[in-house]
Design a protein around this motif. Structure first.
Motif, PDB file in Angstrom:
ATOM      1  N   ALA A 140      -1.295  51.654 -24.411  1.00  0.00           N
ATOM      2  CA  ALA A 140       0.042  51.103 -24.649  1.00  0.00           C
ATOM      3  C   ALA A 140      -0.029  49.912 -25.605  1.00  0.00           C
ATOM      4  O   ALA A 140       0.841  49.741 -26.473  1.00  0.00           O
ATOM      5  N   VAL A 141      -1.056  49.087 -25.448  1.00  0.00           N
ATOM      6  CA  VAL A 141      -1.249  47.953 -26.355  1.00  0.00           C
ATOM      7  C   VAL A 141      -1.484  48.456 -27.775  1.00  0.00           C
ATOM      8  O   VAL A 141      -0.905  47.934 -28.743  1.00  0.00           O
ATOM      9  N   GLU A 142      -2.322  49.464 -27.922  1.00  0.00           N
ATOM     10  CA  GLU A 142      -2.594  50.021 -29.249  1.00  0.00           C
ATOM     11  C   GLU A 142      -1.307  50.465 -29.938  1.00  0.00           C
ATOM     12  O   GLU A 142      -1.113  50.232 -31.140  1.00  0.00           O
ATOM     13  N   LEU A 143      -0.425  51.098 -29.176  1.00  0.00           N
ATOM     14  CA  LEU A 143       0.829  51.580 -29.763  1.00  0.00           C
ATOM     15  C   LEU A 143       1.693  50.432 -30.273  1.00  0.00           C
ATOM     16  O   LEU A 143       2.266  50.500 -31.367  1.00  0.00           O
ATOM     17  N   LEU A 144       1.788  49.369 -29.469  1.00  0.00           N
ATOM     18  CA  LEU A 144       2.574  48.213 -29.907  1.00  0.00           C
ATOM     19  C   LEU A 144       1.973  47.589 -31.164  1.00  0.00           C
ATOM     20  O   LEU A 144       2.696  47.205 -32.093  1.00  0.00           O
ATOM     21  N   LYS A 170      17.115  50.509 -27.706  1.00  0.00           N
ATOM     22  CA  LYS A 170      18.381  50.765 -28.410  1.00  0.00           C
ATOM     23  C   LYS A 170      18.953  49.479 -28.991  1.00  0.00           C
ATOM     24  O   LYS A 170      19.762  49.503 -29.928  1.00  0.00           O
ATOM     25  N   LEU A 171      18.522  48.349 -28.439  1.00  0.00           N
ATOM     26  CA  LEU A 171      18.967  47.044 -28.937  1.00  0.00           C
ATOM     27  C   LEU A 171      17.950  46.443 -29.913  1.00  0.00           C
ATOM     28  O   LEU A 171      18.068  45.278 -30.294  1.00  0.00           O
ATOM     29  N   GLY A 172      16.968  47.254 -30.288  1.00  0.00           N
ATOM     30  CA  GLY A 172      16.015  46.824 -31.307  1.00  0.00           C
ATOM     31  C   GLY A 172      14.782  46.117 -30.795  1.00  0.00           C
ATOM     32  O   GLY A 172      13.994  45.590 -31.592  1.00  0.00           O
ATOM     33  N   PHE A 173      14.573  46.102 -29.471  1.00  0.00           N
ATOM     34  CA  PHE A 173      13.394  45.427 -28.911  1.00  0.00           C
ATOM     35  C   PHE A 173      12.317  46.461 -28.622  1.00  0.00           C
ATOM     36  O   PHE A 173      12.566  47.463 -27.944  1.00  0.00           O
ATOM     37  N   LYS A 174      11.121  46.245 -29.102  1.00  0.00           N
ATOM     38  CA  LYS A 174      10.045  47.221 -28.987  1.00  0.00           C
ATOM     39  C   LYS A 174       9.540  47.321 -27.541  1.00  0.00           C
ATOM     40  O   LYS A 174       9.223  46.308 -26.919  1.00  0.00           O
ATOM     41  N   CYS A 175       9.446  48.556 -27.046  1.00  0.00           N
ATOM     42  CA  CYS A 175       8.969  48.798 -25.685  1.00  0.00           C
ATOM     43  C   CYS A 175       8.083  50.039 -25.622  1.00  0.00           C
ATOM     44  O   CYS A 175       8.340  51.027 -26.323  1.00  0.00           O
ATOM     45  N   ILE A 176       7.072  49.964 -24.768  1.00  0.00           N
ATOM     46  CA  ILE A 176       6.210  51.102 -24.458  1.00  0.00           C
ATOM     47  C   ILE A 176       6.179  51.269 -22.942  1.00  0.00           C
ATOM     48  O   ILE A 176       6.021  50.282 -22.204  1.00  0.00           O
ATOM     49  N   GLY A 177       6.335  52.505 -22.453  1.00  0.00           N
ATOM     50  CA  GLY A 177       6.329  52.762 -21.018  1.00  0.00           C
ATOM     51  C   GLY A 177       4.978  53.249 -20.518  1.00  0.00           C
ATOM     52  O   GLY A 177       4.328  54.079 -21.156  1.00  0.00           O
ATOM     53  N   ILE A 183       2.813  39.616 -26.820  1.00  0.00           N
ATOM     54  CA  ILE A 183       3.570  40.685 -26.164  1.00  0.00           C
ATOM     55  C   ILE A 183       3.797  40.324 -24.702  1.00  0.00           C
ATOM     56  O   ILE A 183       3.145  39.433 -24.149  1.00  0.00           O
ATOM     57  N   GLY A 184       4.717  41.029 -24.080  1.00  0.00           N
ATOM     58  CA  GLY A 184       5.010  40.825 -22.672  1.00  0.00           C
ATOM     59  C   GLY A 184       4.649  42.057 -21.869  1.00  0.00           C
ATOM     60  O   GLY A 184       4.566  43.169 -22.404  1.00  0.00           O
ATOM     61  N   VAL A 185       4.424  41.874 -20.574  1.00  0.00           N
ATOM     62  CA  VAL A 185       4.168  42.992 -19.679  1.00  0.00           C
ATOM     63  C   VAL A 185       4.883  42.721 -18.362  1.00  0.00           C
ATOM     64  O   VAL A 185       4.911  41.585 -17.874  1.00  0.00           O
ATOM     65  N   LEU A 186       5.503  43.756 -17.813  1.00  0.00           N
ATOM     66  CA  LEU A 186       6.164  43.607 -16.516  1.00  0.00           C
ATOM     67  C   LEU A 186       5.970  44.870 -15.694  1.00  0.00           C
ATOM     68  O   LEU A 186       5.691  45.957 -16.227  1.00  0.00           O
ATOM     69  N   GLY A 218       8.642  33.875 -28.412  1.00  0.00           N
ATOM     70  CA  GLY A 218       7.829  34.475 -29.468  1.00  0.00           C
ATOM     71  C   GLY A 218       7.238  35.816 -29.113  1.00  0.00           C
ATOM     72  O   GLY A 218       6.254  36.254 -29.725  1.00  0.00           O
ATOM     73  N   ILE A 219       7.836  36.491 -28.127  1.00  0.00           N
ATOM     74  CA  ILE A 219       7.340  37.793 -27.685  1.00  0.00           C
ATOM     75  C   ILE A 219       7.983  38.895 -28.520  1.00  0.00           C
ATOM     76  O   ILE A 219       9.218  38.993 -28.585  1.00  0.00           O
ATOM     77  N   ASP A 220       7.144  39.719 -29.139  1.00  0.00           N
ATOM     78  CA  ASP A 220       7.630  40.714 -30.086  1.00  0.00           C
ATOM     79  C   ASP A 220       7.747  42.117 -29.507  1.00  0.00           C
ATOM     80  O   ASP A 220       8.327  43.008 -30.134  1.00  0.00           O
ATOM     81  N   GLY A 221       7.170  42.366 -28.355  1.00  0.00           N
ATOM     82  CA  GLY A 221       7.206  43.697 -27.765  1.00  0.00           C
ATOM     83  C   GLY A 221       6.888  43.631 -26.285  1.00  0.00           C
ATOM     84  O   GLY A 221       6.355  42.634 -25.787  1.00  0.00           O
ATOM     85  N   LEU A 222       7.213  44.705 -25.571  1.00  0.00           N
ATOM     86  CA  LEU A 222       7.103  44.706 -24.119  1.00  0.00           C
ATOM     87  C   LEU A 222       6.452  45.996 -23.630  1.00  0.00           C
ATOM     88  O   LEU A 222       6.773  47.083 -24.105  1.00  0.00           O
ATOM     89  N   ILE A 223       5.546  45.863 -22.686  1.00  0.00           N
ATOM     90  CA  ILE A 223       4.976  47.012 -21.994  1.00  0.00           C
ATOM     91  C   ILE A 223       5.558  47.038 -20.589  1.00  0.00           C
ATOM     92  O   ILE A 223       5.435  46.067 -19.837  1.00  0.00           O
ATOM     93  N   VAL A 224       6.207  48.141 -20.259  1.00  0.00           N
ATOM     94  CA  VAL A 224       6.878  48.300 -18.970  1.00  0.00           C
ATOM     95  C   VAL A 224       6.073  49.265 -18.114  1.00  0.00           C
ATOM     96  O   VAL A 224       5.890  50.439 -18.474  1.00  0.00           O
TER      97      VAL A 224
END
Length: 319
Positions: A271-275, A114-121, A4-7, A93-99
């Protein structure tokens, strides 16, 4: 999900580093890799990232600001750049993002979903203006910074028998002004959520003079008006020479308080748990001391509300 990614995006807030640390260590606990994306959505578009391991987030829980840096990225609102960023993530290979960020960061995350990429705020802003959560990461630290500054200014106000107007941040929300004004015993607090009453402010100053009070502190939220404008209005009506302090970006820095470190740790880990559960388009928050999640779209349909009971209490205690 194995990577996963985080920014961090938008204005920095104390506790962002604690949230990054929580994301990395919670994910690693579940054998999931985390890539830190640098400079917010700008780095997302460019694919500017690196693998974060346990050691890379060691010793940052107490640091203000953000290890991943931040930036504003207007071009991210164009779909072609969002798609470019998603492609960069897929290549890594990143499947989801935490913002981690505020209102604008959430809006960017929503566009990605909306473009199909998984995100958690994850809410991080000193303004405390994100609907759906009692507190945002960074608010408590900023609040303590403001109160500390007001206490120091009051010493000078008392010594020189002055009236001071102190302008605090908050964007369109009055939480910083409201909470700091109550905590520091300000004579008047002016917030965007309540009608501005110049007559009441002047009446309070005159009542203070009548009982031999030699100084006053007025707190104004930046979302109402500049402190200089308010000072001119009061001077025109009363002739009182008023001192002005604009606290500015000092409110965004500093080592996060224990409250913000714990909050950031709880929200980042959740947030990680949700992803890992496969969820997307969710925001994490805290209500009545409990961590929970809600639909990211609520930021568009729900307005943050200040606690007006605190405003009433502040007026009652500053008679």
């Amino acid at each position: 999900m194995k990577r996963i990614g985080v920014l961090t995006s938008g204005g920095d807030a104390p506790g962002m580093n604690a949230a990054i640390r929580a994301v990395v260590r919670k994910a690693n606990y579940h054998d999931v890799e985390v890539y830190g994306i640098y400079h917010g959505y700008e780095g997302f578009i460019q694919g500017k990232m690196e693998l974060l391991d346990l050691g890379s987030v060691g010793g940052i829980i107490q640091r203000g600001g953000t290890k991943l840096f931040s930036s504003r990225c207007p071009k991210f609102m164009e779909e072609k750049y969002r798609l470019q960023g998603i492609e960069k993530m897929k290549e890594a290979g990143i499947d989801g993002l935490i913002v981690i960020g505020g209102d604008g960061s959430y809006r960017g995350a929503y566009e990605l979903t909306k473009l199909g990429f998984k995100c958690i705020g994850v809410p991080a802003t000193i303004d405390n203006d994100i609907p759906g959560t009692d507190f945002t990461i960074g608010f408590d630290t900023a609040l303590n910074t403001v109160v500390n500054a007001i206490d120091k200014i009051r010493d000078t106000a008392t010594s020189h028998e002055n009236t001071f107007i102190i302008e605090v941040m908050g964007r369109d929300a009055g939480d910083l002004a409201l909470w700091s004004g109550l905590a520091a015993g300000a004579e008047s607090v002016i917030i965007p959520e309540e009608p501005f009453d110049l007559d009441d402010i002047i009446a309070r100053l005159k009542r203070g003079e009548a009982r031999k009070k030699k100084h006053s502190i007025i707190i104004v939220a930046e979302g109402v008006m500049p402190a200089s404008q308010l000072a001119d209005m009061i001077k025109e009506r009363t002739g009182i020479d008023i001192r002005i302090t604009v606290l500015g970006h000092i409110q965004r820095g500093g080592s996060p308080t224990a409250f913000d470190r714990v909050l950031a740790s709880r929200l980042g880990a959740y947030a990680v748990e949700l992803l890992l559960e496969g969820k997307t388009c969710r925001a994490v928050g805290i209500k009545n001391q409990e961590v929970y999640d809600y639909d990211l779209q609520e930021i568009f349909t729900t307005k943050h509300q200040a606690d007006i009971s605190l405003y009433t209490l502040s007026k009652e205690l500053s008679i």
